[in-house]
Scaffold this active site. Structure first.
Site, PDB file in Angstrom:
ATOM      1  N   PHE A 181     -47.315  44.378  28.677  1.00 57.56           N
ATOM      2  CA  PHE A 181     -46.341  45.185  29.417  1.00 57.56           C
ATOM      3  C   PHE A 181     -45.367  44.223  30.085  1.00 57.56           C
ATOM      4  CE2 PHE A 181     -46.833  49.797  30.920  1.00 57.56           C
ATOM      5  CZ  PHE A 181     -47.123  50.258  29.649  1.00 57.56           C
ATOM      6  N   GLN A 193     -37.574  52.917  42.059  1.00 57.31           N
ATOM      7  CA  GLN A 193     -37.477  52.222  40.774  1.00 57.31           C
ATOM      8  C   GLN A 193     -36.812  53.087  39.710  1.00 57.31           C
ATOM      9  OE1 GLN A 193     -41.155  51.453  38.178  1.00 57.31           O
ATOM     10  NE2 GLN A 193     -40.474  49.389  38.665  1.00 57.31           N
ATOM     11  N   HIS A 231     -36.492  53.483  35.742  1.00 54.12           N
ATOM     12  CA  HIS A 231     -37.154  53.053  34.499  1.00 54.12           C
ATOM     13  C   HIS A 231     -36.081  52.940  33.424  1.00 54.12           C
ATOM     14  CE1 HIS A 231     -39.787  52.938  31.051  1.00 54.12           C
ATOM     15  NE2 HIS A 231     -40.844  52.879  31.845  1.00 54.12           N
ATOM     16  N   LEU A 286     -39.829  60.468  30.064  1.00 49.70           N
ATOM     17  CA  LEU A 286     -40.127  59.034  29.926  1.00 49.70           C
ATOM     18  C   LEU A 286     -40.473  58.652  28.488  1.00 49.70           C
ATOM     19  CD1 LEU A 286     -40.740  56.370  31.640  1.00 49.70           C
ATOM     20  CD2 LEU A 286     -43.086  56.899  31.047  1.00 49.70           C
ATOM     21  N   GLU A 319     -43.059  52.273  28.363  1.00 48.57           N
ATOM     22  CA  GLU A 319     -42.884  50.829  28.212  1.00 48.57           C
ATOM     23  C   GLU A 319     -43.811  50.291  27.118  1.00 48.57           C
ATOM     24  OE1 GLU A 319     -42.459  48.994  31.967  1.00 48.57           O
ATOM     25  OE2 GLU A 319     -43.401  47.136  31.359  1.00 48.57           O
ATOM     26  N   ARG A 345     -38.757  45.920  34.907  1.00 46.95           N
ATOM     27  CA  ARG A 345     -37.947  47.139  34.804  1.00 46.95           C
ATOM     28  C   ARG A 345     -36.610  47.038  35.508  1.00 46.95           C
ATOM     29  NH1 ARG A 345     -42.849  51.518  35.577  1.00 46.95           N
ATOM     30  NH2 ARG A 345     -43.690  51.150  33.502  1.00 46.95           N
ATOM     31  N   HIS A 366     -37.763  56.811  38.646  1.00 48.66           N
ATOM     32  CA  HIS A 366     -39.100  56.878  38.059  1.00 48.66           C
ATOM     33  C   HIS A 366     -40.221  56.781  39.086  1.00 48.66           C
ATOM     34  CE1 HIS A 366     -42.200  56.376  35.078  1.00 48.66           C
ATOM     35  NE2 HIS A 366     -42.508  55.151  35.490  1.00 48.66           N
ATOM     36  N   ARG A 385     -42.087  47.664  40.899  1.00 49.97           N
ATOM     37  CA  ARG A 385     -43.457  47.840  40.392  1.00 49.97           C
ATOM     38  C   ARG A 385     -43.561  47.391  38.946  1.00 49.97           C
ATOM     39  NH1 ARG A 385     -46.211  51.682  37.302  1.00 49.97           N
ATOM     40  NH2 ARG A 385     -44.552  53.249  37.267  1.00 49.97           N
TER      41      ARG A 385
HETATM   42  C1  LIG Z   1     -43.669  60.053  33.115  1.00 43.18           C
HETATM   43  C2  LIG Z   1     -44.425  59.016  33.873  1.00 43.18           C
HETATM   44  C3  LIG Z   1     -45.197  58.086  33.198  1.00 43.18           C
HETATM   45  C4  LIG Z   1     -45.913  57.113  33.902  1.00 43.18           C
HETATM   46  N1  LIG Z   1     -46.669  56.215  33.215  1.00 43.18           N
HETATM   47  C5  LIG Z   1     -47.405  55.303  33.909  1.00 43.18           C
HETATM   48  C6  LIG Z   1     -48.259  54.388  33.217  1.00 43.18           C
HETATM   49  O1  LIG Z   1     -48.366  54.396  32.006  1.00 43.18           O
HETATM   50  N2  LIG Z   1     -48.950  53.498  33.974  1.00 43.18           N
HETATM   51  C7  LIG Z   1     -48.871  53.451  35.332  1.00 43.18           C
HETATM   52  O2  LIG Z   1     -49.533  52.621  35.953  1.00 43.18           O
HETATM   53  N3  LIG Z   1     -48.075  54.331  35.997  1.00 43.18           N
HETATM   54  C8  LIG Z   1     -47.351  55.252  35.328  1.00 43.18           C
HETATM   55  N4  LIG Z   1     -46.566  56.131  36.013  1.00 43.18           N
HETATM   56  C9  LIG Z   1     -46.674  56.209  37.467  1.00 43.18           C
HETATM   57  C10 LIG Z   1     -47.993  56.911  37.846  1.00 43.18           C
HETATM   58  O3  LIG Z   1     -48.367  57.800  36.835  1.00 43.18           O
HETATM   59  C11 LIG Z   1     -47.864  57.680  39.157  1.00 43.18           C
HETATM   60  O4  LIG Z   1     -47.360  56.852  40.155  1.00 43.18           O
HETATM   61  C12 LIG Z   1     -49.238  58.197  39.598  1.00 43.18           C
HETATM   62  O5  LIG Z   1     -49.887  58.881  38.558  1.00 43.18           O
HETATM   63  C13 LIG Z   1     -49.104  59.082  40.814  1.00 43.18           C
HETATM   64  O6  LIG Z   1     -50.377  59.589  41.097  1.00 43.18           O
HETATM   65  P1  LIG Z   1     -50.658  60.320  42.472  1.00 43.18           P
HETATM   66  O7  LIG Z   1     -52.068  60.736  42.427  1.00 43.18           O
HETATM   67  O8  LIG Z   1     -50.192  59.485  43.591  1.00 43.18           O
HETATM   68  O9  LIG Z   1     -49.687  61.600  42.436  1.00 43.18           O
HETATM   69  P2  LIG Z   1     -49.570  62.897  41.370  1.00 43.18           P
HETATM   70  O10 LIG Z   1     -50.366  62.621  40.170  1.00 43.18           O
HETATM   71  O11 LIG Z   1     -48.140  63.149  41.284  1.00 43.18           O
HETATM   72  O12 LIG Z   1     -50.312  63.997  42.163  1.00 43.18           O
HETATM   73  C14 LIG Z   1     -49.751  64.610  43.296  1.00 43.18           C
HETATM   74  C15 LIG Z   1     -50.643  65.746  43.715  1.00 43.18           C
HETATM   75  O13 LIG Z   1     -50.213  66.235  44.964  1.00 43.18           O
HETATM   76  C16 LIG Z   1     -50.123  67.641  44.945  1.00 43.18           C
HETATM   77  N5  LIG Z   1     -49.104  68.026  45.935  1.00 43.18           N
HETATM   78  C17 LIG Z   1     -47.840  67.585  46.036  1.00 43.18           C
HETATM   79  N6  LIG Z   1     -47.243  68.142  47.095  1.00 43.18           N
HETATM   80  C18 LIG Z   1     -48.159  68.944  47.671  1.00 43.18           C
HETATM   81  C19 LIG Z   1     -48.149  69.806  48.797  1.00 43.18           C
HETATM   82  N7  LIG Z   1     -47.062  69.964  49.567  1.00 43.18           N
HETATM   83  N8  LIG Z   1     -49.273  70.500  49.088  1.00 43.18           N
HETATM   84  C20 LIG Z   1     -50.384  70.382  48.309  1.00 43.18           C
HETATM   85  N9  LIG Z   1     -50.436  69.588  47.233  1.00 43.18           N
HETATM   86  C21 LIG Z   1     -49.351  68.882  46.930  1.00 43.18           C
HETATM   87  C22 LIG Z   1     -49.804  67.994  43.513  1.00 43.18           C
HETATM   88  O14 LIG Z   1     -50.233  69.294  43.224  1.00 43.18           O
HETATM   89  C23 LIG Z   1     -50.639  66.932  42.779  1.00 43.18           C
HETATM   90  O15 LIG Z   1     -51.949  67.424  42.635  1.00 43.18           O
HETATM   91  C24 LIG Z   1     -45.824  57.087  35.306  1.00 43.18           C
HETATM   92  C25 LIG Z   1     -45.046  58.006  35.989  1.00 43.18           C
HETATM   93  C26 LIG Z   1     -44.334  58.964  35.280  1.00 43.18           C
HETATM   94  C27 LIG Z   1     -43.473  59.911  36.028  1.00 43.18           C
END
Ligand SMILES: Cc1cc2nc3c(=O)[nH]c(=O)nc-3n(C[C@H](O)[C@H](O)[C@H](O)COP(=O)(O)OP(=O)(O)OC[C@H]3O[C@@H](n4cnc5c(N)ncnc54)[C@H](O)[C@@H]3O)c2cc1C
Length: 568
Positions: A124, A237, A239, A249, A252, A283, A347, A382
């Site tokens: 990566f 960031q 992407h 997306l 990468e 990135r 992103h 990141r």
């Molecule tokens: C398209 C894409 C591809 C990616 N690919 C990669 C990758 O290959 N490798 C990598 O390391 N990172 C990647 N990332 C980044 C990474 O996936 C995310 O940063 C990470 O998954 C975020 O996880 P999280 O648990 O913090 O939030 P999320 O998975 O976004 O979960 C948020 C949670 O909060 C809840 N929520 C939000 N607001 C509220 C509220 N007001 N009340 C109650 N619940 C709420 C939602 O329902 C959800 O359950 C990618 C990001 C994107 C957008």
């Protein structure tokens, strides 16, 4: 007059997690296993959380593809962060990552394999070794299913389709949340000795983004409103490979597998910007290179091209099937035969709720983990694959610490006056019959953030954006929610999300203007083109005082690595 049914939910928990993505579920599992009574509040069903969209993989120095170790992982991350990452937090991440990945594997995560059966790892951007473990290009989907199975196995309660709105703060402690029940309507207060914020990122502040509609930064603002500082909010960031025109997306992992980036002249333009790393530069570097090509007339209708054709059908079908499907469904392009039009899109938010290395915030009883938090392991930029790892390692750490805290504190108070205040404020919004619809303001916010606070930043544009955000916030005071119903009132929740995002935008602009240098995602090529370690090797820290952001600074934590000039 609109009626709102408000009730205190009977249950009070040791630990309440707001958010059910990778970070929230990992935190809940850890807190449960430490002996706490745990529940989760989520506005979406857990497996619909945006973590499920993660494609390319998760970084841990397993050393399965070539020699690697946590120290090299940490150094790459520090350098990639443009030295703004806190080195103690980065070392913890990189040291704990291998064990945490094997834990996921033991729970059933079906990672792609090497010929001899070990977890496969792909290169990566800006990584010194092929370090990214992956499950084809659906890694997030696989992880989220596995974590959900573990929740179900433990019978952890999920308040599903509950929209967290306000934190309950009493006796200088966080003691739970007031949430809107999306299915049945009505406000509910849910008590907890410790609360963990895990609501993910805020990409929807931008019109062109890889983030789902739900990524509106909710708990960053909930924390801010409870007096908790946010850190490094200017660091959004971009992407470099988001699919035109939707912003979906393109992982990468494509460049990890050897794809090229081409301009309108058919040239691999990264020769000009990153002659050593080429398509595997970080990135921020590639996004700036693409934007420069587009701005100087060497783009194609606002895009550049990502060419996978030379990888061959077999490799594309085996390693990047999801990418092919996304390109065909959303752009009508089969990457086996044609290059994919891509451009930079918002992103990942490196900034977020300021926490220590256990996820604890400055408010007793309140923790944060995952993209909502800033611990900070990503600093100004990141590295791909590090975000999923952060959700797992720091989700686990926050869960453990929150459980320890909860099990040594016994009382929870949910003052009825706080629920009554929330009810009154919501009723005032719903009773309004005349005014502007929130979506107009939301669209204007996202379009102008993209124009004025995007890949490149100029002083006058940031100043203008500050004025635009103030104007939108004023208009927000008069918005009307047309749906007055209680069941699945997305008109209401989108209005509340807009309120969250307006405050975040104001914080981002204030921090961006104050950071008079170029570092990572914060690029000011016109007035401050260089990184300035003497004056700005420090985090922006922002709180909300009398209706406006108030800025402070904090030194970066350094352990082993002094800043060096970046070479590409
Ligand atoms: C398209 C894409 C591809 C990616 N690919 C990669 C990758 O290959 N490798 C990598 O390391 N990172 C990647 N990332 C980044 C990474 O996936 C995310 O940063 C990470 O998954 C975020 O996880 P999280 O648990 O913090 O939030 P999320 O998975 O976004 O979960 C948020 C949670 O909060 C809840 N929520 C939000 N607001 C509220 C509220 N007001 N009340 C109650 N619940 C709420 C939602 O329902 C959800 O359950 C990618 C990001 C994107 C957008």
């Amino acid at each position: 007059m609109v009626r709102i049914t408000s009730t205190a939910v009977d249950a009070k928990h040791d630990v309440l997690v707001i958010g059910a993505g990778c970070a929230g579920m990992r935190a809940a599992i850890e807190a449960h296993d430490a002996g706490a009574d745990v529940a989760i509040v989520s506005k979406l069903h857990p497996t619909r959380s945006h973590s499920g969209a993660a494609e390319g993989g998760i970084n841990a120095a397993l050393g399965n593809a070539s020699e690697d170790d946590p120290e090299t992982h940490a150094y790459d991350t520090v350098k990639g962060s443009d030295y703004l990452g806190d080195q103690d937090a980065i070392e913890i991440l990189c040291n704990e990552a291998p064990g945490d990945v094997y834990q996921l594997e033991n729970w059933g995560a079906v990672f792609s394999r090497t010929e001899d059966g070990r977890i496969a790892q792909r290169p990566f951007g800006a990584a010194g070794a092929p370090r990214t473990a992956y499950a084809a290009d659906i890694t997030g989907h696989v992880l989220i299913q596995v974590l959900y199975e573990q929740l179900v196995k433990r019978d952890i309660r999920v308040y599903e389709e509950f929209f967290g709105w306000r934190l309950v703060v009493d006796d200088d402690r966080c003691q739970g949340v007031i949430a809107w029940d999306l299915l049945n309507g009505g406000l509910k207060s849910i008590g907890a000795k410790a609360t963990i914020l895990a609501t993910g990122g805020a990409g929807r502040l931008y019109v062109g983004t890889t983030n789902a509609w739900s990524c509106t930064g909710d708990a960053m603002t909930m924390a801010l409103r409870a007096g908790v500082p946010l850190k490094d909010m200017e660091m959004m960031q971009f992407h470099p490979t988001t699919l035109s025109p939707t912003g979906v997306l393109i992982t990468e992992g494509c460049r990890g597998e050897g794809a090229y980036l081409l301009n309108s002249e058919g040239k691999r333009f990264l020769e000009r910007y990153a002659p050593n790393a080429m398509e595997l530069a970080s990135r921020d570097v590639i996004s700036r290179a693409e934007q420069t090509e587009i701005d100087e007339g060497r783009g194609i209708e606002g895009n550049v091209l990502l060419d996978l054709r030379h990888l061959g059908a077999e490799k594309i079908l085996e390693r990047l099937p999801g990418t092919r499907e996304l390109s065909m469904v959303f752009a009508g392009i089969d990457p086996i035969r044609e290059p994919i039009p891509v451009r930079p899109g918002a992103h990942y938010h490196m900034g977020g709720v300021d926490t220590d290395v256990w996820g604890a915030t400055s408010l007793e009883g309140l923790y944060a983990a995952g993209e909502v938090a800033c611990v900070s392991v990503h600093g100004a930029n990141r590295l791909g694959g590090n975000a999923l790892m952060e959700t797992i390692t720091y989700g686990k750490r926050a869960g453990r610490h929150a459980a320890d805290y909860a099990l040594t504190n016994t009382t929870v108070a949910l003052p009825p006056s706080q629920l009554a205040d929330a009810e009154r404020d919501l009723k005032a919004l719903l009773d309004r019959t005349d005014g502007e619809r929130p979506w107009r303001i939301r669209d204007e916010l996202a379009t102008t953030m993209h124009e004025n606070f995007g890949v490149f930043r100029r002083e006058e544009q940031m100043q203008r954006q500050g004025e635009i955000v103030d104007g939108l916030a004023e208009r927000y005071e008069r918005v009307v929610v047309e749906d007055k119903g209680e069941v699945f009132n997305s008109d209401l929740t989108q209005a509340l999300e807009l309120g969250f995002m307006l405050e975040l935008a104001a914080c981002m602009v204030v921090c961006g203007i104050a950071r008079k240098e170029s570092r990572g995602a914060h690029a000011r090529p016109h007035d401050y083109p260089e990184r300035d370690d003497e004056n700005f090797l420090k985090h922006t820290i922002v709180t909300w005082e009398e209706g406006a952001p108030s800025l402070d600074w904090r030194a970066v934590t350094m352990t082993k690595w002094q800043p060096k000039e970046r070479t590409y």
